[in-house]
Structure formats: structure tokens, C-alpha cells
Scaffold this active site. Structure first.
Site, mmCIF file in Angstrom:
data_model
loop_
_atom_site.group_PDB
_atom_site.id
_atom_site.type_symbol
_atom_site.label_atom_id
_atom_site.label_comp_id
_atom_site.label_asym_id
_atom_site.label_seq_id
_atom_site.Cartn_x
_atom_site.Cartn_y
_atom_site.Cartn_z
ATOM 1 N N GLU A 199 79.335 -77.766 17.248
ATOM 2 C CA GLU A 199 80.658 -77.156 17.157
ATOM 3 C C GLU A 199 81.214 -77.216 18.378
ATOM 4 O O GLU A 199 81.520 -77.520 19.168
ATOM 5 C CB GLU A 199 82.254 -76.708 15.918
ATOM 6 C CG GLU A 199 83.342 -76.907 15.939
ATOM 7 C CD GLU A 199 83.096 -76.440 14.634
ATOM 8 O OE1 GLU A 199 83.448 -77.416 13.588
ATOM 9 O OE2 GLU A 199 84.186 -75.917 14.090
ATOM 10 N N GLU A 222 80.323 -79.507 21.270
ATOM 11 C CA GLU A 222 81.110 -80.425 21.524
ATOM 12 C C GLU A 222 82.373 -80.008 21.817
ATOM 13 O O GLU A 222 83.201 -80.754 22.648
ATOM 14 C CB GLU A 222 80.912 -80.898 19.932
ATOM 15 C CG GLU A 222 81.675 -82.409 20.331
ATOM 16 C CD GLU A 222 82.218 -82.429 18.011
ATOM 17 O OE1 GLU A 222 82.085 -81.486 17.536
ATOM 18 O OE2 GLU A 222 82.985 -83.607 17.790
ATOM 19 N N CYS A 280 84.635 -78.792 8.646
ATOM 20 C CA CYS A 280 83.815 -78.239 7.508
ATOM 21 C C CYS A 280 84.192 -77.795 6.315
ATOM 22 O O CYS A 280 84.082 -77.871 5.804
ATOM 23 C CB CYS A 280 83.312 -76.663 7.776
ATOM 24 S SG CYS A 280 84.589 -75.735 9.087
ATOM 25 N N GLU A 332 78.404 -91.108 3.750
ATOM 26 C CA GLU A 332 78.207 -90.937 5.164
ATOM 27 C C GLU A 332 77.315 -89.512 5.499
ATOM 28 O O GLU A 332 76.800 -89.768 6.598
ATOM 29 C CB GLU A 332 79.127 -91.107 6.304
ATOM 30 C CG GLU A 332 80.479 -91.737 6.234
ATOM 31 C CD GLU A 332 81.307 -92.089 4.904
ATOM 32 O OE1 GLU A 332 81.172 -90.971 4.347
ATOM 33 O OE2 GLU A 332 82.239 -92.159 4.371
ATOM 34 N N CYS A 356 88.096 -70.501 2.463
ATOM 35 C CA CYS A 356 86.972 -70.777 0.963
ATOM 36 C C CYS A 356 86.852 -69.490 0.116
ATOM 37 O O CYS A 356 86.724 -69.693 -1.189
ATOM 38 C CB CYS A 356 85.386 -70.371 1.457
ATOM 39 S SG CYS A 356 85.186 -71.933 2.548
HETATM 40 FE FE1 HC0 Z 1 83.037 -72.957 2.711
HETATM 41 FE FE2 HC0 Z 1 81.761 -73.555 4.610
HETATM 42 S S1 HC0 Z 1 83.053 -72.088 4.777
HETATM 43 S S2 HC0 Z 1 83.183 -74.351 3.828
HETATM 44 O O1 HC0 Z 1 84.916 -72.633 2.919
HETATM 45 O O2 HC0 Z 1 82.557 -74.372 7.181
HETATM 46 O O3 HC0 Z 1 82.983 -74.262 0.270
HETATM 47 O O4 HC0 Z 1 81.991 -70.528 1.554
HETATM 48 O O5 HC0 Z 1 80.190 -72.904 2.733
HETATM 49 O O6 HC0 Z 1 79.917 -76.151 4.061
HETATM 50 O O7 HC0 Z 1 79.265 -71.930 5.822
HETATM 51 C C1 HC0 Z 1 83.051 -73.570 1.261
HETATM 52 C C2 HC0 Z 1 82.248 -71.141 2.105
HETATM 53 C C3 HC0 Z 1 80.749 -72.980 3.028
HETATM 54 C C4 HC0 Z 1 80.058 -75.702 4.553
HETATM 55 C C5 HC0 Z 1 80.072 -73.136 5.159
HETATM 56 C C6 HC0 Z 1 81.773 -74.373 6.468
#
Ligand code: HC0
Ligand code: SF4
Length: 574
Positions: free
Chosen positions: A283, A286, A303, A370, A507
């Protein structure tokens, strides 16, 4: 201030305070069912539809719902008279007369608010018998199940989806006895614009909305002779899993979780954090490429699968703005089935990758066409934090009494930058740590970007890199994301990079985490747990991760290079 007396105790409260809130200040508990104070998003579900919280007010003939009745000067309230109790019981009895009574085998057994209330009110028989409303169970999606037979019309899901997330999936269909909550045109969930963020599931008091249970598939894989079963754990799981075993929110249980997973029989216990470091490599590369070559800005993090589905539905004129990076757990999956499989001499067809995630949308994401390589899904099964807790209990593993163990190598090595992915603001902070060093060739001494931390719905920071001011923003919760997106659409956005997470808190507040029902304290503690783990790490910048460096040297070549693109990047569809 107004004075109110509740159960013989007097208190002075602000005008406009409800009886329920005033009672809470006096430590008087009034039972509720539909009511929910989502402190973390400053929203209350106060539909007053259930009438469980009724109280008696001196001088008034009718009982009043305490959640929707403001106090007035000199008001005298009783919350526990026989009349109140009888009225509550009647409400619950009526609900039960139109509710399946399969509690013993219900997904929410022991986690159901209706069940607890029936027990609390000492209801021992179904009083009213009549026709029950029945609906077809919606099992169309990979992430969640809608079972309207169990809906009590509390409207929490609508509040969450419509007001907080602004996705507007749900509304009431029909009237009176025939009312039920459904997506527009009564479409199945997988045909609706639902993002599978799971926030409605996390506030549903009953089993009307539940997660798709993938525990049986994982047990089966673990017991299949020919499968090499690899597990990876998301950043936010380690600060919440302990709650399922009575630990304080935010308790970091990384080492115990690793030990538990090994006891379950996983062949390798790896870390999604490793892949979060990999995501930052891609990322940041990019982003720098877009900055230096006049690419489209702002770049948006990609993500969060709930967020991805949201922009695919609602902002599909902007599909070229998000980063093309796959999410970390998907990157992990493909690396496990290519690089790691080759290194270990294992046929990737026999590798089964399980992701432990705080998220419902990851279940949907894992099945996206995908996100396949060589005709194999990158990830084979996703369990939520709650499901992992349940599975450990099934296996009689007492998490909190285990000794800490370390992740396996090499896909278990990670930095502090990857840990903070688990909380809102963390992904962009991690990306900045690397972007800064790559662009300046200098060491970033102060790695913590405090302006980007916290719970404010939208946050921003200006970071000077070389001579350029880089404008960064963070949004969590889809309602906040929408605001930033609309500015971009209108050509009014001045940001270079934006992090977006669908769930309030990021998350740590994911729809698959142990239930917190909007309790802000729980989320704050989980966030603290994440930053504590970051501080404890030897390396705190993704590009310093030795296992990641080796992966590029041995296999991938350059970040954003050809091989990396083939394996680690994706595209979006309308
Ligand atoms: Fe998350 Fe992730 S941080 S989305 O919030 O980017 O579900 O904890 O695992 O894949 O690393 C969720 C949390 C993950 C992913 C990571 C990201
Ligand atoms: Fe709305 Fe999210 Fe629930 Fe889908 S999962 S209905 S988007 S709150």
C-alpha cells in the site's frame, strides 16, 4: 436541574433526562429490551416499542415507558411495584406467544436478552396460544442469517444500519401482526446492498440476526488426514478473545491464543499481522507511486471488506480510488498457498487456511471469486472471535490458564505497525511509518501519530514529508465514511490518503467480536490493548519485519512489482 424521586431516593438531574437514565444514576436497574444506548456512536435506540421498562408515576393513571419519558420537577416514580412487574410479564408473555421456544438449540442460547428476561420475570409457561407468524429463514449470504421468526421488532438493527451505518438495508414491511423487518423488496441478503459489516448482528437481542456458523467446517478440516491446516489470527482478536473467558476487555491474550490453537490441532499457527506488514509494503508503494506519477488521490485503504462492498454498491463511480491491495488475511492466504507451500514442499491443494477474524464480512470476502489464485480460494474458512471462543469451549480448553506460546515461523513474525491495524486509525498510521522513511530515507523517530488515534468519527492530520504537506484522514463507521466519500465525489476533498473501516472503532468493534452492546469502556480498553501490544514489539515499522524482507528477496521481488501484483492485488466490481 430537576428533582425526581425514584423508589424513595431523590436525585437532581438535567432537564430532558429520561426516567431510565435518572434511575441508572441511582444504581436502580429497570429491565429493558428494545432500548439500547450505543454510547460509542452517540446513538440511542429509543423506539419504546417493547414497553418492558414501564414504571409507575405518582398522579398518572397509565404506566410510562421509562426509556422515553423525561423526568419533571418533583416527579415521584416507582419501578418495582407489582403493577409494573405484572405489566412487564405480560409484555414478555405476549412476545413469547409469537416466538419459537427452541431455546435449548438456539444459536443465542444463554446469550439472548429475551430468554434472560423471561427467566428474570419467572415466566414458567406460555400463556397465550395462537397462530404464530412464520417466515422463511434467509440463509442466502456467507456471513449472516436472518430468521424473522425470532424477531421481536425492537428496531435496533434498523437504528444501527440506517442511522449509524447509513446503508439503509432494513425497513418494516406490512403492519400489525404481519410486520417484519426486511431489505428493500424483501430481497435475500446476498442480493441486497448489505455490506455484511455485522453491526446489526452485534446489537440484535435475540437470534433474529446471527452469524453463519463455520465451526463444523473447521472441525472437519482439522480431522481430515490429508489436510495441512493453517490458522491465522487477526490483530483485533487478541484483545477481545479473553472476554469470552471472563477476562477484562483489552486483556492481551496473544500467547494463550497461540497455545490454544496449537492444542486444537492446527498444523501451523500463524499471524495475520505478518500479512498486515505485507499489506503496508504494497500500500505504501502504491501510494508513493500515485504521489509521484500524478495518480488518482486520495488513495483509500481497502482492507475492510464491509467498506469495500459499501463503495462497490454506493460509490461505484469511484472504483479507481481505493488501493488495489487485497486485505491482509487474503494476502496471507495466497502467500501460504504459494511461497510457503513451495518452501515446505506441500501441495497447495491440501492446504486449508482458516482465518480468525473479528468480522462477519471476512466470511463473505473469503468466498469472493476475485480472491482466488490457481482456482483455489486464498482463504478456506473464516471464524469470528466469538466462534473461536465457542470452539475452544467445545474442546474444553481453558484459555486463561494456558502458558503463553509463540507463533510459528516465518508467517508468524510481525511488527507493532501491523498490530495497530486492529483499531481505527491504525492502518494509515502504519502506512505513514513506512511511507515517511521510504520518501525521506531518514529514520522516523516518533512513530506514534496521536492525531490519528481516538474515537472521533472523522479525524485528520497533516504530516510533513520532505517539503510536502500530506493530508491524512480517518473515518470509522460507514456513516462517517459516506461524508468523506461525498466530498471526494464533489471534488472537494483535499486529502492524499484516507483510512476507512466499516465498524465503529475499527476491527476492535467488529461484528464478530464478543458482544459489547455499545459499551464505550469495552472498546476503549480493547484499543488500549492494541497500542500496548504495538509498544511491546521489537520492530514497529512494517518494512523492518525480517520475514517480510526475506519474502521479497526470495519470492516477490519489488513491492508493487509484477509478482506482487499477481498475488496481492485485486479489483472491484459494480
Ligand atoms: Fe481487521 Fe485486517 S485489521 S481488517 O480490522 O487490514 O477483520 O483485526 O484482520 O485482513 O490485518 C479484521 C482486524 C484484520 C485484515 C488485518 C486489515
Ligand atoms: Fe446493515 Fe451492516 Fe447489518 Fe448489512 S450487516 S444490514 S450493512 S448493519
Amino acid at each position: 436541574l430537576v428533582h425526581v424521586t425514584i423508589n424513595n431516593q431523590t436525585i437532581a438531574v438535567e432537564e430532558g433526562t429520561t426516567i431510565l437514565e435518572a434511575a441508572k444514576k441511582l444504581d436502580i436497574r429497570i429491565p429493558t429490551l428494545c432500548y439500547l444506548n450505543l454510547e460509542h456512536v452517540k446513538t440511542v435506540n429509543g423506539s419504546a416499542s417493547c414497553r418492558v421498562c414501564v414504571v409507575e408515576i405518582e398522579g398518572r393513571r397509565n404506566l410510562a415507558p421509562s426509556c422515553a419519558t423525561p423526568v419533571s420537577e418533583g416527579m415521584v416514580v416507582r419501578t418495582n411495584t407489582l403493577r409494573c412487574i405484572k405489566a412487564r410479564r405480560l409484555v414478555v408473555e405476549l412476545l413469547l406467544s409469537n416466538h419459537p421456544t427452541d431455546c435449548l438449540i438456539c444459536e443465542k442460547n444463554l446469550n439472548c436478552e429475551l430468554q434472560s428476561l423471561a427467566a428474570e420475570l419467572d415466566i414458567r409457561r406460555i400463556k397465550f396460544h395462537g397462530v404464530r407468524a412464520t417466515h422463511e429463514k434467509d440463509i442466502s449470504s456467507k456471513a449472516m442469517i436472518r430468521n424473522m421468526d425470532k424477531c421481536i421488532l425492537c428496531r435496533r438493527c434498523e437504528t444501527m444500519c440506517n442511522q449509524v451505518q447509513t446503508v439503509h438495508v432494513y425497513s418494516a414491511v406490512n403492519r400489525g401482526f404481519d410486520t417484519f423487518i426486511a431489505p428493500a423488496l424483501n430481497l435475500p441478503m446476498d442480493k441486497s446492498i448489505c455490506t455484511f459489516c455485522g453491526q446489526c448482528v452485534s446489537v440484535c437481542p435475540t437470534a433474529a440476526l446471527t452469524v453463519v456458523n463455520d465451526i463444523p467446517n473447521v472441525w472437519e478440516a482439522l480431522n481430515a488426514k490429508d489436510k495441512f491446516v493453517i490458522v491465522q489470527t487477526a490483530p483485533a482478536v487478541r484483545v477481545a478473545l479473553g472476554e469470552k473467558f471472563g477476562a477484562e476487555p483489552g486483556t492481551v491474550v496473544t500467547g494463550k491464543m497461540v497455545a490454544a490453537l496449537r492444542m486444537m490441532g492446527f498444523d501451523k499457527v500463524f499471524d495475520t499481522d505478518f500479512a498486515a506488514d505485507l499489506t503496508i509494503m504494497e500500500e505504501a508503494a502504491e501510494f508513493i507511486h500515485r504521489l509521484q506519477h500524478g495518480g488518482r488521490l486520495p488513495i483509500l485503504t481497502s482492507c475492510c471488506p464491509g467498506w469495500v462492498k459499501f463503495f462497490e454498491h454506493q460509490f461505484n463511480d469511484l472504483l479507481d480510488i481505493p488501493s488495489t491491495c487485497k486485505s491482509p488475511h487474503e494476502m496471507f492466504g495466497v502467500i501460504a498457498k504459494t511461497y510457503y507451500a513451495e518452501k515446505m514442499g506441500i501441495d497447495p491443494k491440501n492446504i486449508f487456511v482458516v482465518s480468525i477474524m473479528p468480522c462477519l464480512a471476512k466470511k463473505y470476502e473469503a468466498a469472493r471469486p476475485e480472491l482466488m489464485h490457481d482456482d483455489m480460494q486464498d482463504v478456506d474458512a473464516v471464524l469470528t472471535t466469538r466462534e473461536l471462543g465457542d470452539m475452544l469451549k467445545e474442546a474444553n480448553i481453558d484459555l486463561m490458564n494456558l502458558k503463553d506460546e509463540e507463533f510459528d515461523e516465518p508467517l508468524g513474525e510481525s511488527t507493532g505497525a501491523s498490530v495497530i491495524f486492529g483499531t481505527t486509525g491504525g492502518v494509515i498510521e502504519a502506512a505513514l511509518r513506512t511511507t515517511y522513511e521510504w520518501l525521506t530515507n531518514e529514520t522516523l523517530e516518533e512513530v506514534e501519530f496521536h492525531e490519528l488515534r481516538g474515537f472521533e468519527g472523522i479525524r485528520e492530520a497533516v504530516v510533513k514529508i520532505n517539503d510536502q504537506d500530506i493530508n491524512i484522514a480517518v473515518a470509522h463507521g460507514l456513516g462517517n465514511a459516506r461524508k468523506l466519500l461525498e466530498d471526494i465525489r464533489a471534488g472537494k476533498s483535499h486529502y492524499h490518503a484516507i483510512e476507512i473501516m466499516a465498524c465503529p472503532g475499527g476491527c476492535i468493534g467488529g461484528g464478530g467480536q464478543p458482544y459489547h452492546f455499545g459499551n464505550f469502556d469495552v472498546l476503549k480498553k480493547r484499543m488500549e490493548g492494541i497500542y500496548k501490544e504495538d509498544k511491546s514489539k521489537k520492530y514497529r515499522k512494517s518494512h523492518e519485519n525480517p520475514a517480510i524482507k526475506k519474502l521479497y528477496e526470495e519470492y516477490l521481488g519489488e513491492p508493487n512489482g509484477e509478482k506482487a501484483h499477481e498475488l496481492l492485488h485485486t479489483y472491484y466490481v459494480k
